[in-house]
Motif scaffolding. Sequence first.
Motif, PDB file in Angstrom:
ATOM      1  N   ASP A   1       0.834  -1.199   0.000  1.00 19.50           N
ATOM      2  CA  ASP A   1       0.000   0.000   0.000  1.00 19.50           C
ATOM      3  C   ASP A   1       0.869   1.250   0.000  1.00 19.50           C
ATOM      4  O   ASP A   1       0.582   2.207  -0.724  1.00 19.50           O
TER       5      ASP A   1
ATOM      6  N   THR B   1       0.762   3.778  -3.103  1.00 16.14           N
ATOM      7  CA  THR B   1       0.354   5.152  -2.808  1.00 16.14           C
ATOM      8  C   THR B   1       1.448   6.135  -3.212  1.00 16.14           C
ATOM      9  O   THR B   1       1.162   7.189  -3.798  1.00 16.14           O
TER      10      THR B   1
ATOM     11  N   ILE C   1       1.079   9.073  -5.977  1.00 18.00           N
ATOM     12  CA  ILE C   1       1.330  10.468  -5.615  1.00 18.00           C
ATOM     13  C   ILE C   1       2.313  11.091  -6.607  1.00 18.00           C
ATOM     14  O   ILE C   1       2.123  12.234  -7.052  1.00 18.00           O
TER      15      ILE C   1
ATOM     16  N   ALA D   1      -5.909  15.379  -2.204  1.00 18.57           N
ATOM     17  CA  ALA D   1      -5.731  13.934  -2.287  1.00 18.57           C
ATOM     18  C   ALA D   1      -4.393  13.494  -1.699  1.00 18.57           C
ATOM     19  O   ALA D   1      -4.318  12.461  -1.023  1.00 18.57           O
TER      20      ALA D   1
ATOM     21  N   TRP E   1      -4.546  13.889   2.211  1.00 18.01           N
ATOM     22  CA  TRP E   1      -5.432  12.875   2.784  1.00 18.01           C
ATOM     23  C   TRP E   1      -4.802  11.483   2.676  1.00 18.01           C
ATOM     24  O   TRP E   1      -4.893  10.678   3.616  1.00 18.01           O
ATOM     25  N   SER E   2      -4.147  11.184   1.558  1.00 24.16           N
ATOM     26  CA  SER E   2      -3.484   9.893   1.391  1.00 24.16           C
ATOM     27  C   SER E   2      -2.348   9.726   2.393  1.00 24.16           C
ATOM     28  O   SER E   2      -2.181   8.646   2.980  1.00 24.16           O
TER      29      SER E   2
ATOM     30  N   ARG F   1      -3.667   8.947   5.824  1.00 19.27           N
ATOM     31  CA  ARG F   1      -4.096   7.551   5.935  1.00 19.27           C
ATOM     32  C   ARG F   1      -2.911   6.591   5.973  1.00 19.27           C
ATOM     33  O   ARG F   1      -2.957   5.588   6.679  1.00 19.27           O
TER      34      ARG F   1
ATOM     35  N   ALA G   1      -4.600   3.411   1.657  1.00 23.42           N
ATOM     36  CA  ALA G   1      -4.636   4.773   1.147  1.00 23.42           C
ATOM     37  C   ALA G   1      -4.481   4.879  -0.363  1.00 23.42           C
ATOM     38  O   ALA G   1      -4.669   5.953  -0.914  1.00 23.42           O
ATOM     39  N   PHE G   2      -4.165   3.787  -1.045  1.00 21.65           N
ATOM     40  CA  PHE G   2      -3.899   3.902  -2.480  1.00 21.65           C
ATOM     41  C   PHE G   2      -5.126   4.344  -3.257  1.00 21.65           C
ATOM     42  O   PHE G   2      -5.004   5.032  -4.269  1.00 21.65           O
TER      43      PHE G   2
ATOM     44  N   LEU H   1      -7.304   6.538  -2.504  1.00 22.60           N
ATOM     45  CA  LEU H   1      -7.458   8.000  -2.486  1.00 22.60           C
ATOM     46  C   LEU H   1      -6.577   8.671  -3.536  1.00 22.60           C
ATOM     47  O   LEU H   1      -7.014   9.595  -4.219  1.00 22.60           O
ATOM     48  N   ALA H   2      -5.350   8.196  -3.655  1.00 21.37           N
ATOM     49  CA  ALA H   2      -4.452   8.769  -4.658  1.00 21.37           C
ATOM     50  C   ALA H   2      -4.960   8.449  -6.069  1.00 21.37           C
ATOM     51  O   ALA H   2      -4.904   9.299  -6.964  1.00 21.37           O
TER      52      ALA H   2
END
Length: 123
Positions: free
Chosen positions: A19, A23, A27, A81, A84-85, A88, A95-96, A98-99
């Motif tokens: 993850d 993530t 990003i 994003a 927030w990522s 998390r 969290a992936f 969200l990205a």
Amino acid sequence: MTEPDYYGAEPKQPPRTWDFLLTSALIVFMLVLVVVFAVSSLGFGFLNQECASAATACSPDRVALGQQICTYAPGAIALVAIVWSLIRVFRRRIAFWLAGLGAILMVCAFLGGKLLMDSGLPA
């Protein structure tokens, strides 16, 4: 099943390497998209100048709004994003997604702004 610690709180889950790596890659992809969209939106200023001519029948307000959406919306979405990522990831939550969602929303915002600009120009 794990037992709670002395204070009754659940122990933290072990870090998820997959993850974190996914993530981080998403990003970096979002940051590249921000740069690409920023450079692309700089060229849209020429459409605004074309619209300023009295000979063309276009909507300068619509073109200007579309240009602002193309310029600022992807960066704002990326900022939210990414923050927030990272929150998390630090809390050891998945969290992936969200990205990935941020990247999709950035593309949609840019294309929406471009469609708005194109609708303000004469055919």
